[in-house]
Design a protein around this motif. Structure first.
Motif, mmCIF file in Angstrom:
data_model
loop_
_atom_site.group_PDB
_atom_site.id
_atom_site.type_symbol
_atom_site.label_atom_id
_atom_site.label_comp_id
_atom_site.label_asym_id
_atom_site.label_seq_id
_atom_site.Cartn_x
_atom_site.Cartn_y
_atom_site.Cartn_z
ATOM 1 N N LEU A 45 157.425 15.937 -17.132
ATOM 2 C CA LEU A 45 156.187 15.160 -17.073
ATOM 3 C C LEU A 45 155.404 15.537 -15.822
ATOM 4 N N HIS A 46 154.089 15.692 -15.967
ATOM 5 C CA HIS A 46 153.238 15.996 -14.817
ATOM 6 C C HIS A 46 153.275 14.857 -13.795
ATOM 7 N N ARG A 47 153.135 15.220 -12.509
ATOM 8 C CA ARG A 47 152.991 14.169 -11.494
ATOM 9 C C ARG A 47 151.784 13.298 -11.812
ATOM 10 N N ASN A 48 150.674 13.927 -12.154
ATOM 11 C CA ASN A 48 149.478 13.220 -12.587
ATOM 12 C C ASN A 48 149.086 13.781 -13.945
ATOM 13 N N PHE A 49 149.161 12.951 -14.969
ATOM 14 C CA PHE A 49 148.940 13.411 -16.336
ATOM 15 C C PHE A 49 147.661 12.825 -16.933
ATOM 16 N N LEU A 50 147.524 11.508 -16.883
ATOM 17 C CA LEU A 50 146.357 10.841 -17.450
ATOM 18 C C LEU A 50 145.656 10.011 -16.382
ATOM 19 N N THR A 51 144.339 9.907 -16.499
ATOM 20 C CA THR A 51 143.593 8.998 -15.637
ATOM 21 C C THR A 51 142.665 8.138 -16.485
ATOM 22 N N ILE A 52 142.382 6.944 -15.993
ATOM 23 C CA ILE A 52 141.438 6.024 -16.631
ATOM 24 C C ILE A 52 140.424 5.598 -15.579
ATOM 25 N N GLN A 53 139.133 5.719 -15.908
ATOM 26 C CA GLN A 53 138.109 5.265 -14.978
ATOM 27 C C GLN A 53 136.852 4.854 -15.731
ATOM 28 N N HIS A 54 136.036 4.049 -15.068
ATOM 29 C CA HIS A 54 134.793 3.524 -15.640
ATOM 30 C C HIS A 54 133.649 4.417 -15.171
ATOM 31 N N VAL A 55 132.963 5.081 -16.117
ATOM 32 C CA VAL A 55 131.890 6.018 -15.778
ATOM 33 C C VAL A 55 130.651 5.676 -16.596
ATOM 34 N N GLU A 56 129.579 5.312 -15.915
ATOM 35 C CA GLU A 56 128.283 5.050 -16.541
ATOM 36 C C GLU A 56 128.397 4.105 -17.750
ATOM 37 N N GLY A 57 129.131 3.028 -17.545
ATOM 38 C CA GLY A 57 129.220 2.008 -18.575
ATOM 39 C C GLY A 57 130.308 2.204 -19.606
ATOM 40 N N LEU A 58 131.060 3.309 -19.518
ATOM 41 C CA LEU A 58 132.135 3.579 -20.476
ATOM 42 C C LEU A 58 133.455 3.792 -19.748
ATOM 43 N N LEU A 68 150.763 19.318 -21.075
ATOM 44 C CA LEU A 68 151.051 18.288 -22.058
ATOM 45 C C LEU A 68 149.786 17.772 -22.746
ATOM 46 N N THR A 69 149.965 17.309 -23.968
ATOM 47 C CA THR A 69 148.880 16.682 -24.719
ATOM 48 C C THR A 69 149.263 15.240 -25.025
ATOM 49 N N ALA A 70 148.303 14.451 -25.466
ATOM 50 C CA ALA A 70 148.549 13.065 -25.846
ATOM 51 C C ALA A 70 147.852 12.776 -27.162
ATOM 52 N N THR A 71 148.470 11.951 -27.981
ATOM 53 C CA THR A 71 147.865 11.472 -29.213
ATOM 54 C C THR A 71 147.313 10.082 -28.950
ATOM 55 N N VAL A 72 146.040 9.896 -29.255
ATOM 56 C CA VAL A 72 145.356 8.634 -28.969
ATOM 57 C C VAL A 72 144.872 8.046 -30.290
ATOM 58 N N THR A 73 145.173 6.760 -30.531
ATOM 59 C CA THR A 73 144.811 6.141 -31.795
ATOM 60 C C THR A 73 144.433 4.685 -31.575
ATOM 61 N N ASP A 74 143.613 4.152 -32.480
ATOM 62 C CA ASP A 74 143.325 2.722 -32.442
ATOM 63 C C ASP A 74 144.546 1.959 -32.931
ATOM 64 N N SER A 97 146.385 2.945 -28.557
ATOM 65 C CA SER A 97 147.737 3.441 -28.304
ATOM 66 C C SER A 97 147.675 4.894 -27.836
ATOM 67 N N VAL A 98 148.461 5.210 -26.818
ATOM 68 C CA VAL A 98 148.553 6.574 -26.294
ATOM 69 C C VAL A 98 150.013 7.002 -26.383
ATOM 70 N N ILE A 99 150.270 8.064 -27.139
ATOM 71 C CA ILE A 99 151.631 8.545 -27.386
ATOM 72 C C ILE A 99 151.724 9.992 -26.917
ATOM 73 N N PHE A 100 152.764 10.319 -26.152
ATOM 74 C CA PHE A 100 152.930 11.699 -25.686
ATOM 75 C C PHE A 100 154.404 11.968 -25.430
ATOM 76 N N SER A 101 154.746 13.238 -25.383
ATOM 77 C CA SER A 101 156.133 13.655 -25.172
ATOM 78 C C SER A 101 156.217 14.621 -24.001
ATOM 79 N N ALA A 102 157.310 14.514 -23.260
ATOM 80 C CA ALA A 102 157.611 15.441 -22.170
ATOM 81 C C ALA A 102 159.078 15.806 -22.298
#
Length: 246
Positions: A45-58, A68-74, A97-102
């Motif tokens: 697993l990466h030390r830093n893999f995913l980030t979440i931030q608020h940008v211009e209202g989103l 690595l990749t991630a599968t993202v689903t409602d 939901s965010v699903i990923f494998s390492a």
């Protein structure tokens, strides 16, 4: 770990393994071996893999890893995206939901939005015509069993968290099948999903055999190809095979 009792209207909450982590605008929330959500010391697993931030209202989910990749689903499994390294996408659903494998380990986390940009509507009831299509992909009973055997540890887990996936040999033994039969079913399902455009089920000679199992489980969970309610089918199959061989 953070105990969350309420959320501001513009706040997200990340849920993993029974814990909740608030994410406020103006911050960058990181997920990986290190960071705000240090989920595991797994060296794959990466030390830093995913980030979440608020940008211009989103709210944006970004893959800042290199492999690595991630599968993202409602939450209903109706919308699915494959988040490759360097990619990002908006978080518009009430629950994502965010699903990923390492390596051999599969992880799942859920992101909750207090004020989602997209509101789900109740789908119309389907006609009971006797036909069964699982996740828009028709599967035979044996193909479904094969997926169940691979996904069993994840489906048995309560809520989000991490699970070690079985090898093909272990999954075949769980069903009472020969390894040859199991691999033939695995080939058939991967080919079927690859033909309709599901990414990650084909690769180089060295990576294909290993990566396709974890990628198949990621897709099966996201698309709801199998659920916890299907797990009793595994014991039924194993007992049936044992009776036939007796």
């Amino acid at each position: 770990m953070h105990a969350v009792t309420s959320r501001a209207a513009d706040e997200l909450t990340v849920e993993f393994a029974g814990e909740e982590f608030p994410v406020a605008p103006g911050t960058v929330f990181s997920v990986g071996r290190e960071g705000d959500l240090a989920i595991d010391d797994n060296l794959f697993l990466h030390r830093n893999f995913l980030t979440i931030q608020h940008v211009e209202g989103l709210w944006l989910l970004s893959n800042v890893g290199s492999r690595l990749t991630a599968t993202v689903t409602d939450s209903g499994g109706r919308v699915q995206a494959w988040l490759a390294p360097g990619a990002r996408l908006p978080l518009v659903f009430a629950s994502t939901s965010v699903i990923f494998s390492a390596g051999p380990t599969t992880y799942e986390l859920t992101i909750h939005a207090a004020e989602p940009a997209f509101r789900e509507t109740q789908p119309e009831a389907e006609d009971d015509d006797g036909l069964s299509t699982i996740g828009d992909v028709p599967l035979t009973h044996s193909q479904r069993l094969m997926i169940l055997a691979l996904a069993e540890p994840v489906l048995k887990r309560e809520g989000t968290g991490m699970s070690e996936l079985p090898t093909s040999s272990q999954a075949a033994e769980r069903l009472g099948w020969t390894l040859t039969r199991f691999n033939r079913k695995l080939d058939n399902v991967c080919d079927k999903l690859d033909r309709i455009g599901v990414p990650g089920l084909r690769g180089g000679v060295r990576s294909y055999a290993t990566n396709r199992r974890v990628r198949l489980v990621e897709h099966a969970l996201a698309a709801r190809l199998v659920t916890r309610d299907d797990l009793p089918l595994l014991d039924l199959e194993h007992d049936l095979v044992a009776e036939e061989e007796a």
